[in-house]
Design a protein around this motif. Structure first.
Motif, PDB file in Angstrom:
ATOM      1  N   ALA A 166       1.915 -10.745   1.285  1.00 27.03           N
ATOM      2  CA  ALA A 166       3.292 -11.094   1.657  1.00 27.03           C
ATOM      3  C   ALA A 166       3.573 -12.565   1.377  1.00 27.03           C
ATOM      4  CB  ALA A 166       3.527 -10.779   3.131  1.00 27.03           C
ATOM      5  N   ALA A 167       2.615 -13.429   1.699  1.00 26.65           N
ATOM      6  CA  ALA A 167       2.802 -14.868   1.483  1.00 26.65           C
ATOM      7  C   ALA A 167       2.884 -15.196  -0.004  1.00 26.65           C
ATOM      8  CB  ALA A 167       1.663 -15.637   2.138  1.00 26.65           C
ATOM      9  N   PHE A 168       2.026 -14.559  -0.812  1.00 28.82           N
ATOM     10  CA  PHE A 168       2.039 -14.850  -2.248  1.00 28.82           C
ATOM     11  C   PHE A 168       3.349 -14.389  -2.892  1.00 28.82           C
ATOM     12  CE2 PHE A 168       1.369 -13.189  -6.574  1.00 28.82           C
ATOM     13  CZ  PHE A 168       1.188 -14.399  -7.229  1.00 28.82           C
ATOM     14  N   TYR A 169       3.776 -13.179  -2.592  1.00 25.49           N
ATOM     15  CA  TYR A 169       4.987 -12.656  -3.240  1.00 25.49           C
ATOM     16  C   TYR A 169       6.253 -13.372  -2.759  1.00 25.49           C
ATOM     17  CZ  TYR A 169       2.429  -9.197  -5.859  1.00 25.49           C
ATOM     18  OH  TYR A 169       1.582  -8.606  -6.763  1.00 25.49           O
ATOM     19  N   SER A 170       6.174 -14.000  -1.588  1.00 27.38           N
ATOM     20  CA  SER A 170       7.311 -14.821  -1.152  1.00 27.38           C
ATOM     21  C   SER A 170       7.413 -16.099  -1.987  1.00 27.38           C
ATOM     22  CB  SER A 170       7.180 -15.180   0.332  1.00 27.38           C
ATOM     23  OG  SER A 170       6.129 -16.109   0.548  1.00 27.38           O
TER      24      SER A 170
ATOM     25  N   THR B 103      -9.790  -3.180   7.168  1.00 27.81           N
ATOM     26  CA  THR B 103      -8.469  -2.850   7.708  1.00 27.81           C
ATOM     27  C   THR B 103      -7.342  -3.327   6.799  1.00 27.81           C
ATOM     28  OG1 THR B 103      -8.276  -4.917   8.949  1.00 27.81           O
ATOM     29  CG2 THR B 103      -9.389  -3.074  10.039  1.00 27.81           C
ATOM     30  N   SER B 104      -7.637  -4.235   5.880  1.00 27.94           N
ATOM     31  CA  SER B 104      -6.694  -4.838   4.914  1.00 27.94           C
ATOM     32  C   SER B 104      -5.583  -5.635   5.593  1.00 27.94           C
ATOM     33  CB  SER B 104      -6.092  -3.786   3.981  1.00 27.94           C
ATOM     34  OG  SER B 104      -5.111  -3.009   4.636  1.00 27.94           O
ATOM     35  N   THR B 105      -5.746  -5.940   6.889  1.00 29.64           N
ATOM     36  CA  THR B 105      -4.717  -6.701   7.609  1.00 29.64           C
ATOM     37  C   THR B 105      -4.522  -8.084   7.001  1.00 29.64           C
ATOM     38  OG1 THR B 105      -5.283  -5.535   9.639  1.00 29.64           O
ATOM     39  CG2 THR B 105      -4.011  -7.561   9.870  1.00 29.64           C
ATOM     40  N   LYS B 106      -5.624  -8.809   6.801  1.00 25.08           N
ATOM     41  CA  LYS B 106      -5.549 -10.143   6.210  1.00 25.08           C
ATOM     42  C   LYS B 106      -5.020 -10.074   4.780  1.00 25.08           C
ATOM     43  CE  LYS B 106      -9.330 -12.142   8.938  1.00 25.08           C
ATOM     44  NZ  LYS B 106     -10.685 -12.730   8.883  1.00 25.08           N
ATOM     45  N   SER B 107      -5.458  -9.061   4.060  1.00 20.17           N
ATOM     46  CA  SER B 107      -5.023  -8.926   2.665  1.00 20.17           C
ATOM     47  C   SER B 107      -3.520  -8.704   2.572  1.00 20.17           C
ATOM     48  CB  SER B 107      -5.764  -7.760   1.998  1.00 20.17           C
ATOM     49  OG  SER B 107      -7.158  -8.012   1.969  1.00 20.17           O
ATOM     50  N   ARG B 108      -2.967  -7.899   3.472  1.00 18.52           N
ATOM     51  CA  ARG B 108      -1.520  -7.664   3.469  1.00 18.52           C
ATOM     52  C   ARG B 108      -0.757  -8.944   3.803  1.00 18.52           C
ATOM     53  NH1 ARG B 108      -2.908  -2.617   5.894  1.00 18.52           N
ATOM     54  NH2 ARG B 108      -2.491  -3.480   7.974  1.00 18.52           N
ATOM     55  N   ALA B 109      -1.315  -9.758   4.701  1.00 17.80           N
ATOM     56  CA  ALA B 109      -0.664 -11.023   5.060  1.00 17.80           C
ATOM     57  C   ALA B 109      -0.656 -11.986   3.872  1.00 17.80           C
ATOM     58  CB  ALA B 109      -1.373 -11.657   6.250  1.00 17.80           C
ATOM     59  N   VAL B 110      -1.777 -12.061   3.159  1.00 15.67           N
ATOM     60  CA  VAL B 110      -1.855 -12.921   1.974  1.00 15.67           C
ATOM     61  C   VAL B 110      -0.905 -12.409   0.891  1.00 15.67           C
ATOM     62  CG1 VAL B 110      -3.343 -13.729   0.104  1.00 15.67           C
ATOM     63  CG2 VAL B 110      -4.212 -13.687   2.451  1.00 15.67           C
TER      64      VAL B 110
ATOM     65  N   THR C  41      -2.985  -6.161  -2.977  1.00 11.60           N
ATOM     66  CA  THR C  41      -3.606  -5.952  -1.670  1.00 11.60           C
ATOM     67  C   THR C  41      -4.951  -5.257  -1.811  1.00 11.60           C
ATOM     68  OG1 THR C  41      -1.434  -5.780  -0.606  1.00 11.60           O
ATOM     69  CG2 THR C  41      -3.303  -4.911   0.617  1.00 11.60           C
ATOM     70  N   ALA C  42      -5.014  -4.262  -2.675  1.00 19.81           N
ATOM     71  CA  ALA C  42      -6.270  -3.530  -2.889  1.00 19.81           C
ATOM     72  C   ALA C  42      -7.352  -4.444  -3.458  1.00 19.81           C
ATOM     73  CB  ALA C  42      -6.025  -2.351  -3.827  1.00 19.81           C
ATOM     74  N   ILE C  43      -6.970  -5.327  -4.382  1.00 18.32           N
ATOM     75  CA  ILE C  43      -7.930  -6.269  -4.973  1.00 18.32           C
ATOM     76  C   ILE C  43      -8.476  -7.218  -3.906  1.00 18.32           C
ATOM     77  CG2 ILE C  43      -8.101  -8.271  -6.510  1.00 18.32           C
ATOM     78  CD1 ILE C  43      -6.167  -6.739  -8.405  1.00 18.32           C
TER      79      ILE C  43
ATOM     80  N   ILE D  59      -2.336 -18.701  -5.147  1.00 15.29           N
ATOM     81  CA  ILE D  59      -3.260 -17.840  -4.396  1.00 15.29           C
ATOM     82  C   ILE D  59      -4.342 -18.668  -3.708  1.00 15.29           C
ATOM     83  CG2 ILE D  59      -4.966 -15.979  -4.585  1.00 15.29           C
ATOM     84  CD1 ILE D  59      -3.309 -14.968  -7.018  1.00 15.29           C
ATOM     85  N   SER D  60      -4.834 -19.716  -4.398  1.00 10.98           N
ATOM     86  CA  SER D  60      -5.913 -20.530  -3.827  1.00 10.98           C
ATOM     87  C   SER D  60      -5.473 -21.259  -2.564  1.00 10.98           C
ATOM     88  CB  SER D  60      -6.421 -21.546  -4.856  1.00 10.98           C
ATOM     89  OG  SER D  60      -5.467 -22.573  -5.090  1.00 10.98           O
ATOM     90  N   GLY D  61      -4.172 -21.494  -2.426  1.00 11.17           N
ATOM     91  CA  GLY D  61      -3.665 -22.128  -1.217  1.00 11.17           C
ATOM     92  C   GLY D  61      -3.536 -21.172  -0.049  1.00 11.17           C
TER      93      GLY D  61
END
Length: 278
Positions: A83-87, A74-81, A63-65, A135-137
């Motif tokens: 969650a999606a990647f780790y799923s 706000t890192s909102t989008k980063s947290r969403a990505v 998320t930090a990266i 990640i690219s998706g």
């Protein structure tokens, strides 16, 4: 400070405000990737609670990266990505296991899974690609390309993160392999060193078009073969021999080979011939 240094400093400052920056230190990304591989393929078995803790730490790094690269305050989008990647990670792990097992099943030099995980550059390049592709998706940023270029620098295998590659996929030896962005590769495909799956021509106007070939299931491509063109399809169960050059589609079960014959001479009878003259 002299005038030349001052003027150049101003030029650098102005251009940095126009996106002429690296966006992130690549070592942070490599550290995150190494940590992820240590979780997926640890040196020794970990307890479930240890794995959960390490995964949470790894997620926070990710998320930090993303936040730093995308300048998401706000890192909102980063947290969403994140969650999606780790799923997707369970499916990625399953794909990696299938890749390793396919290598073990087909390579007579492979003795065990541990050998493949620890020492096979082809396996490493494939797994970094699978992570980068996932990640690219999810997000359009520098991270996937930095990942695959890291694998490229370590292995000599250049796989674009947006290529489409089936499961399992086998790379043997691997040095010098190039797989372009719009390449499509099926399941149970084996590729050897020096193979290029590339474009017939390189023009910026073609960036939205399919430029690279399609390789169907159960194809073997031997060393230094070159296959070019977005409309080129290699039919399933085909064998592409070493040093061949293919720019047209092939039917399933095709066999392509070099027709040039080797010349064998007796060295004792040709002492006066200089093979190295220009």
């Amino acid at each position: 400070m002299n005038t030349e240094t001052h003027n150049f400093s101003n030029i650098l400052h102005e251009n940095q405000n126009k996106n002429w920056v690296r966006a992130i230190d690549s070592s942070k990304i490599i550290s995150w990737l190494d940590d992820l591989f240590r979780i997926i393929f640890p040196e020794k078995a970990l307890e479930t609670i240890q794995i959960e803790l390490l995964l949470e730490q790894n997620k926070a790094k990710f998320t930090a990266i993303l936040t730093e690269i995308n300048k998401d305050k706000t890192s909102t989008k980063s947290r969403a990505v994140t969650a999606a990647f780790y799923s997707k990670l369970p499916d990625l792990y399953s794909a990696m296991q299938q890749d390793a097992q396919a290598i073990l099943d087909t390579d007579p030099a492979a003795d065990c899974i541990q050998e493949i995980i620890n020492s096979y550059p082809g396996f490493f390049a494939i797994e970094v690609y699978r992570i980068a592709n996932a990640i690219s998706g999810l997000t359009n940023c520098l991270l996937p390309r930095i990942l695959t270029e890291y694998a490229h620098s370590k292995t000599g295998i250049d796989i674009h993160p947006k290529a489409t590659i089936g499961i399992p996929f086998i790379i043997d030896h691997g040095t010098g392999i190039v797989i372009g962005e719009t390449t499509i590769i099926g399941k149970h495909v084996s590729i050897y060193q020096g193979v290029t799956l590339g474009a017939l021509q390189v023009e910026k106007s073609m960036e939205e078009k399919k430029r690279h070939p399609t390789v169907e299931d159960h194809v073997i491509i031997y060393a230094n073969a070159t296959i070019l063109g977005g409309s080129t399809i290699i039919g399933n169960h085909s064998i592409i021999g070493g040093n061949t050059f293919v720019t047209k589609s092939l039917n399933p079960y095709s066999f392509v080979m070099q027709s040039n014959k080797n010349t064998v001479l007796n060295q004792q009878e040709i002492k006066e011939i200089n093979f190295f003259s220009i």
